[in-house]
Design an enzyme around this catalytic site. Structure first.
Site, PDB file in Angstrom:
ATOM      1  N   ASP A   1       0.831  -1.204   0.000  1.00  0.00           N
ATOM      2  CA  ASP A   1       0.000   0.000   0.000  1.00  0.00           C
ATOM      3  C   ASP A   1       0.864   1.252   0.000  1.00  0.00           C
ATOM      4  O   ASP A   1       2.046   1.203   0.334  1.00  0.00           O
ATOM      5  CB  ASP A   1      -0.945   0.020   1.220  1.00  0.00           C
ATOM      6  CG  ASP A   1      -0.232  -0.262   2.541  1.00  0.00           C
ATOM      7  OD1 ASP A   1       1.003  -0.179   2.595  1.00  0.00           O
ATOM      8  OD2 ASP A   1      -0.931  -0.570   3.518  1.00  0.00           O
TER       9      ASP A   1
ATOM     10  N   ASN B   1      -7.480  -0.428  14.567  1.00  0.00           N
ATOM     11  CA  ASN B   1      -8.892  -0.467  14.147  1.00  0.00           C
ATOM     12  C   ASN B   1      -9.201  -1.747  13.356  1.00  0.00           C
ATOM     13  O   ASN B   1     -10.269  -1.860  12.771  1.00  0.00           O
ATOM     14  CB  ASN B   1      -9.260   0.779  13.335  1.00  0.00           C
ATOM     15  CG  ASN B   1      -8.596   0.818  11.963  1.00  0.00           C
ATOM     16  OD1 ASN B   1      -7.740  -0.018  11.651  1.00  0.00           O
ATOM     17  ND2 ASN B   1      -8.970   1.784  11.140  1.00  0.00           N
TER      18      ASN B   1
ATOM     19  N   HIS C   1      -7.548  -2.843  10.659  1.00  0.00           N
ATOM     20  CA  HIS C   1      -7.233  -2.859   9.225  1.00  0.00           C
ATOM     21  C   HIS C   1      -6.034  -3.749   8.929  1.00  0.00           C
ATOM     22  O   HIS C   1      -5.185  -3.977   9.784  1.00  0.00           O
ATOM     23  CB  HIS C   1      -7.077  -1.441   8.658  1.00  0.00           C
ATOM     24  CG  HIS C   1      -5.837  -0.701   9.026  1.00  0.00           C
ATOM     25  ND1 HIS C   1      -5.721   0.672   8.902  1.00  0.00           N
ATOM     26  CD2 HIS C   1      -4.630  -1.103   9.502  1.00  0.00           C
ATOM     27  CE1 HIS C   1      -4.520   1.046   9.278  1.00  0.00           C
ATOM     28  NE2 HIS C   1      -3.830  -0.007   9.654  1.00  0.00           N
TER      29      HIS C   1
ATOM     30  N   GLU D   1      -9.537  -0.774   5.320  1.00  0.00           N
ATOM     31  CA  GLU D   1     -10.106  -0.179   6.528  1.00  0.00           C
ATOM     32  C   GLU D   1     -11.444  -0.846   6.867  1.00  0.00           C
ATOM     33  O   GLU D   1     -12.018  -1.558   6.041  1.00  0.00           O
ATOM     34  CB  GLU D   1     -10.333   1.320   6.290  1.00  0.00           C
ATOM     35  CG  GLU D   1      -9.067   2.108   5.980  1.00  0.00           C
ATOM     36  CD  GLU D   1      -8.206   2.380   7.221  1.00  0.00           C
ATOM     37  OE1 GLU D   1      -8.363   1.703   8.262  1.00  0.00           O
ATOM     38  OE2 GLU D   1      -7.363   3.293   7.137  1.00  0.00           O
TER      39      GLU D   1
HETATM   40  P1  PGA Z   1       1.843  -0.224  13.370  1.00  0.00           P
HETATM   41  O1  PGA Z   1       0.866  -0.119  12.132  1.00  0.00           O
HETATM   42  O2  PGA Z   1       2.672  -1.452  13.127  1.00  0.00           O
HETATM   43  O3  PGA Z   1       2.668   1.026  13.335  1.00  0.00           O
HETATM   44  O4  PGA Z   1       0.994  -0.371  14.579  1.00  0.00           O
HETATM   45  C1  PGA Z   1       0.175  -1.260  11.748  1.00  0.00           C
HETATM   46  C2  PGA Z   1      -0.930  -0.859  10.849  1.00  0.00           C
HETATM   47  O5  PGA Z   1      -1.552   0.203  11.060  1.00  0.00           O
HETATM   48  O6  PGA Z   1      -1.228  -1.628   9.919  1.00  0.00           O
END
Ligand code: PGA
Length: 258
Positions: free
Chosen positions: A77, A146, A148, A153
């Protein structure tokens, strides 16, 4: 390692003491895939979670214990309209954090076409590139608080493909921690889809820290739902291996029955 549990749905969960063991176990999974097939096609996530795994991989590559020279990497992404040369690009970040530290051939790194003039067509073409390559042998993924995965999302369908998405407000807020504050944090991105990821021959989901505990409970203990896109990964059954540290696993029913 604290223990490995196989769920009724066939996927496995390994609970490890902390993020450093998680990183080593995930790096082992990637090394096993490359040992079996040096030309394997893989993904790795961006964010803080994979940084320890990247350090392990870079150290092993420097010692000649893991060889990326024939491997192919598909990026997951990036922010829409942001090129890899931009200091805020996730692809650029991945380049500095991992790609430049291992012996992968840059020609075998496939970058999400987030700056294409026709993003919908480019996303479709990215899917075609992936299928022409024979699909993913291993998708190493992270998960947002969240729920995702990549930038799928809440609301993302199980059969979603590579596409342009609107980012959730909490993801934009999280991104602002990384972004140069002279420019607005993008609220759109291009991401590989859930359906695309579900076709991988192996999926390794790495999750660490208390901030992810509620999302991991929703992903693994509750009915699968678009509200927690990571829950769709269970559709992969035995092809899914979740590696969580004790903090991230602290709300799971296997840890707190009843
Ligand atoms: P993080 O991000 O490893 O910085 O928690 C993970 C994500 O949001 O996919």
């Amino acid at each position: 390692m604290v223990g490995m549990i196989t769920s009724a749905e066939g996927w496995t969960l390994t609970i490890v003491p902390d993020a450093s063991v998680m990183s080593a176990v995930a790096a082992d999974a990637l090394a096993d895939v490359l040992r079996a097939d040096p030309g394997a096609a893989v993904t790795v996530p961006t964010g803080r979670t994979p940084l320890g795994m990247f350090d392990v991989l870079a150290a092993r590559a420097a010692r000649g214990e893991i060889d990326f020279s024939q491997a192919t990497l598909f990026c997951l992404d990036d922010y829409l309209g942001v090129s890899p040369e931009d200091p805020n690009s996730l692809t650029g970040w991945l380049w500095r954090s991992l790609i430049a530290r291992i012996n992968i051939d840059p020609a075998r790194v496939h970058v999400v076409p987030a700056t294409a003039d026709d993003p919908a067509q480019a996303a479709f073409d990215y899917e075609r590139e992936l299928s022409a390559h024979g699909g993913l042998d291993l998708a190493v993924l992270g998960m947002g608080a969240n729920g995702h995965v990549a930038f799928n999302e809440p609301g993302a369908a199980a059969d979603s493909r590579t596409r342009v998405v609107d980012l959730a407000p909490e993801t934009v807020a999280q991104g602002s921690g990384y972004w140069d504050d002279t420019i607005p944090v993008p609220d759109r991105a291009m991401t590989v889809g859930v359906g695309t990821l579900l076709e991988a021959r192996r999926i390794v989901l790495i999750v660490s820290g208390n901030a992810k505990a509620a999302a991991l409970r929703r992903a693994l203990d509750e009915p699968m739902s678009p509200e927690t896109p990571a829950s769709w990964l269970r559709l992969a059954g035995p092809r899914l291996h979740v590696i969580a540290d004790e903090e991230a696993a602290s709300e799971l029913s296997v840890v707190r029955p009843g």
